[in-house]
Design an enzyme around this catalytic site. Structure first.
Site, PDB file in Angstrom:
ATOM      1  N   SER A  99       8.411  46.794 -25.958  1.00 43.51           N
ATOM      2  CA  SER A  99       8.423  46.248 -27.315  1.00 43.51           C
ATOM      3  C   SER A  99       7.109  45.538 -27.572  1.00 43.51           C
ATOM      4  O   SER A  99       6.919  44.893 -28.589  1.00 43.51           O
ATOM      5  CB  SER A  99       9.606  45.302 -27.498  1.00 43.51           C
ATOM      6  OG  SER A  99       9.608  44.366 -26.452  1.00 43.51           O
ATOM      7  N   ASP A 156       6.952  34.779 -10.435  1.00 40.62           N
ATOM      8  CA  ASP A 156       7.375  35.761  -9.418  1.00 40.62           C
ATOM      9  C   ASP A 156       6.183  36.314  -8.642  1.00 40.62           C
ATOM     10  O   ASP A 156       6.285  36.590  -7.451  1.00 40.62           O
ATOM     11  CB  ASP A 156       8.148  36.909 -10.063  1.00 40.62           C
ATOM     12  CG  ASP A 156       7.293  37.658 -11.064  1.00 40.62           C
ATOM     13  OD1 ASP A 156       7.035  37.114 -12.144  1.00 40.62           O
ATOM     14  OD2 ASP A 156       6.846  38.781 -10.755  1.00 40.62           O
ATOM     15  N   GLY A 187       7.627  31.692 -14.999  1.00 35.69           N
ATOM     16  CA  GLY A 187       7.865  33.010 -14.392  1.00 35.69           C
ATOM     17  C   GLY A 187       6.850  33.306 -13.315  1.00 35.69           C
ATOM     18  O   GLY A 187       6.018  34.188 -13.458  1.00 35.69           O
ATOM     19  N   GLU A 212      -0.175  33.141 -13.990  1.00 37.32           N
ATOM     20  CA  GLU A 212       1.149  33.402 -14.573  1.00 37.32           C
ATOM     21  C   GLU A 212       1.649  32.190 -15.341  1.00 37.32           C
ATOM     22  O   GLU A 212       1.235  31.062 -15.077  1.00 37.32           O
ATOM     23  CB  GLU A 212       2.169  33.622 -13.446  1.00 37.32           C
ATOM     24  CG  GLU A 212       2.037  34.921 -12.747  1.00 37.32           C
ATOM     25  CD  GLU A 212       3.095  35.019 -11.662  1.00 37.32           C
ATOM     26  OE1 GLU A 212       3.809  36.036 -11.652  1.00 37.32           O
ATOM     27  OE2 GLU A 212       3.214  34.109 -10.837  1.00 37.32           O
ATOM     28  N   SER A 261      -6.938  38.759 -22.635  1.00 41.80           N
ATOM     29  CA  SER A 261      -6.283  40.076 -22.556  1.00 41.80           C
ATOM     30  C   SER A 261      -5.878  40.671 -23.896  1.00 41.80           C
ATOM     31  O   SER A 261      -5.767  41.894 -24.016  1.00 41.80           O
ATOM     32  CB  SER A 261      -5.066  39.987 -21.638  1.00 41.80           C
ATOM     33  OG  SER A 261      -4.164  39.010 -22.111  1.00 41.80           O
ATOM     34  N   LYS A 288      -4.489  47.088 -23.001  1.00 41.45           N
ATOM     35  CA  LYS A 288      -3.557  48.144 -22.611  1.00 41.45           C
ATOM     36  C   LYS A 288      -3.963  49.529 -23.104  1.00 41.45           C
ATOM     37  O   LYS A 288      -3.523  50.534 -22.566  1.00 41.45           O
ATOM     38  CB  LYS A 288      -2.137  47.811 -23.080  1.00 41.45           C
ATOM     39  CG  LYS A 288      -1.517  46.694 -22.263  1.00 41.45           C
ATOM     40  CD  LYS A 288      -0.066  46.984 -21.965  1.00 41.45           C
ATOM     41  CE  LYS A 288       0.531  45.990 -20.991  1.00 41.45           C
ATOM     42  NZ  LYS A 288       0.394  44.583 -21.426  1.00 41.45           N
TER      43      LYS A 288
HETATM   44  C1  LIG Z   1       0.614  43.496 -20.798  1.00 43.78           C
HETATM   45  C2  LIG Z   1      -0.172  42.290 -21.071  1.00 43.78           C
HETATM   46  C3  LIG Z   1      -0.474  41.373 -20.039  1.00 43.78           C
HETATM   47  C4  LIG Z   1       0.023  41.547 -18.625  1.00 43.78           C
HETATM   48  O1  LIG Z   1      -0.549  42.693 -18.016  1.00 43.78           O
HETATM   49  P1  LIG Z   1       0.034  43.309 -16.668  1.00 43.78           P
HETATM   50  O2  LIG Z   1      -0.795  44.504 -16.412  1.00 43.78           O
HETATM   51  O3  LIG Z   1       1.482  43.641 -16.907  1.00 43.78           O
HETATM   52  O4  LIG Z   1      -0.096  42.256 -15.622  1.00 43.78           O
HETATM   53  C5  LIG Z   1      -1.276  40.297 -20.356  1.00 43.78           C
HETATM   54  N1  LIG Z   1      -1.751  40.088 -21.613  1.00 43.78           N
HETATM   55  C6  LIG Z   1      -1.479  40.933 -22.616  1.00 43.78           C
HETATM   56  C7  LIG Z   1      -2.033  40.652 -23.965  1.00 43.78           C
HETATM   57  C8  LIG Z   1      -0.697  42.077 -22.382  1.00 43.78           C
HETATM   58  O5  LIG Z   1      -0.426  42.927 -23.386  1.00 43.78           O
END
Ligand SMILES: *Cc1c(COP(=O)(O)O)cnc(C)c1O
Length: 321
Positions: free
Chosen positions: A78, A210, A208, A204, A304, A53
Site C-alpha cells: 500500500s 526487529d 519496531g 529503524e 529515502s 523504490k
Molecule cells: C520502503 C521504504 C523504506 C524502507 O526500505 P527497505 O528496503 O524495506 O528497508 C524507507 N523509506 C521509504 C521512503 C520507503 O519507501
C-alpha cells in the site's frame, strides 16, 4: 542461497541509466555547524515517483524474459513499492496488478491507478494477502516481485549509494533507513566496494527494532506491526537476502523515536526547503543523535522518500497529529 554482489549493483546501474533520475547530493552549512560534521544528503525524495523504490522495481522488471513481460508483474503493497512497480511496468509496457487493502488511503489507490496499474483490493481483517497474490499470479501468469527480499530489487536500491560515493569520494559514516532491508543491504554492497573504510549504519523506528534485534541475535527476529509515524519501516522482519548482507556488511543498527523524526522533518522543511516523509527522516535523525561518533567527519545521509499526505505532514509539523 547466493547473495548478490557489487557487480549486480553496477549491472543495475547500467539498466537504470536514462530511466531513473541521478538524484542530487545536497549540503547544508547549518547542519554542518549545528552537529559538527560534514553532511552529504542523497536526496531520493527527488527520485521518480518520490522514493528510491523506483530503482529496485525498474531493475527487477528490466530482467524479465519475453514470457514474463507478456504476463506482467504482480505485487502487494500500500506504499511506495506499489507506485514503483506500477510506474516501472508502464515504462516497460507490461501489465501490472497491485494488491492493496480495501481501506488504503484514496490518494494511494489513485496514484497507483494513475500509473496505469490494475488495483485488486482485499479485506485486511479477513483475507491473507500473500495467498491471494500467489493465487492471482498463478491464474494470470504474472511474476511476483516482493518489496525488499529479492536480489534484483536490493541490487537496484544499491545504485543510490553508488552514485553518492562516486560523487562525494570516500565517506567516514553512512546512515540508511531500515525497513525490510532492501535499501540498507544494497547500500552496504556499494559502500563496501567504493569506500571500504566507511562505517555503515541502519536506522529503524524505536517501536519496531526487529532489525536491531536480528543483528544482535544473529538470526531473523519477527515482531508485530510496530506503531510509528515511519510507515515505510513498519515491516515485521528482515528478508533472507537482506539479512545475509546486513549481518556481514553493516556495522551497527540504531533506533530513533517519532519525536526525533518530526524534528528532522522540520529541519528539512525549514532549512533545506524539502518535503521528506517521516520514514525518509530516519537516517538523519540518527546522525543528529550520534554526537562524538561523527564529530568532524564526512557523513553520508540517505533521504529515502518524500511521499506524505500534506494534511498529515502539516499536522505532524504543527504538533496536532
Ligand atoms: C520502503 C521504504 C523504506 C524502507 O526500505 P527497505 O528496503 O524495506 O528497508 C524507507 N523509506 C521509504 C521512503 C520507503 O519507501
Amino acid at each position: 542461497m547466493q547473495l548478490p554482489t557489487y557487480d549486480d549493483v553496477t549491472a543495475a546501474a547500467a539498466r537504470l541509466e536514462g530511466h531513473a533520475h541521478r538524484t542530487p547530493v545536497l549540503r547544508s552549512s547549518t547542519a554542518d555547524a549545528r552537529w559538527g560534521a560534514q553532511f552529504f544528503f542523497k536526496c531520493e525524495n527527488f527520485q521518480r515517483m518520490g522514493a528510491f523504490k523506483f530503482r529496485g522495481a525498474f531493475n527487477a522488471l528490466s530482467k524479465f524474459d519475453a514470457e514474463q513481460r507478456k504476463g506482467g508483474v504482480i505485487a502487494f503493497s500500500s506504499g511506495n513499492h506499489a507506485q514503483a512497480i506500477a510506474l516501472a511496468a508502464r515504462l516497460l509496457a507490461m501489465p501490472a496488478v497491485i494488491v492493496m487493502p480495501k481501506d488504503a488511503p484514496a490518494a494511494k489507490l489513485a496514484a497507483t491507478r494513475g500509473y496505469g496499474a490494475e488495483v485488486v483490493q482485499y479485506d485486511r481483517f479477513t483475507e491473507d494477502r500473500e495467498a491471494l497474490t500467489r493465487r492471482l499470479a498463478t491464474e494470470r501468469g504474472m511474476t511476483l516481485i516482493p518489496p525488499y527480499d529479492h536480489p534484483d530489487v536490493l541490487s537496484g536500491q544499491g545504485t543510490a549509494v553508488k552514485e553518492l560515493i562516486e560523487e562525494t569520494g570516500p565517506l567516514d559514516h553512512l546512515f540508511v533507513c531500515l525497513g525490510g532491508g532492501g535499501l540498507l543491504s544494497g547500500s552496504a554492497l556499494s559502500a563496501r566496494a567504493l569506500a571500504p573504510g566507511c562505517k555503515v549504519y541502519g536506522v529503524e523506528p524505536e517501536a519496531g527494532n526487529d532489525g536491531q534485534q536480528s543483528f544482535r541475535a544473529g538470526s531473523i527476529v519477527h515482531i508485530d506491526t510496530p506503531k510509528t509515524i515511519a510507515d515505510g519501516a513498519q515491516t515485521q522482519h528482515l528478508g533472507e537476502y537482506t539479512f545475509g548482507i546486513i549481518r556481514r556488511d553493516v556495522d551497527d543498527i540504531f533506533t530513533v523515536s517519532d519525536a526525533q523524526l518530526v524534528e528532522a522533518m522540520r529541519f528539512f522543511a525549514e532549512r533545506m526547503k524539502m518535503v521528506v516523509e517521516p520514514t525518509g527522516c530516519l537516517a538523519f535523525a540518527a546522525a543528529c543523535a550520534a554526537g562524538p561518533l561523527i564529530a568532524g567527519q564526512r557523513v553520508g545521509v540517505l533521504i529515502s522518500g518524500g511521499n506524505v499526505d500534506l494534511g498529515r505532514y502539516a499536522a505532524l509539523l504543527g504538533g496536532t497529529a
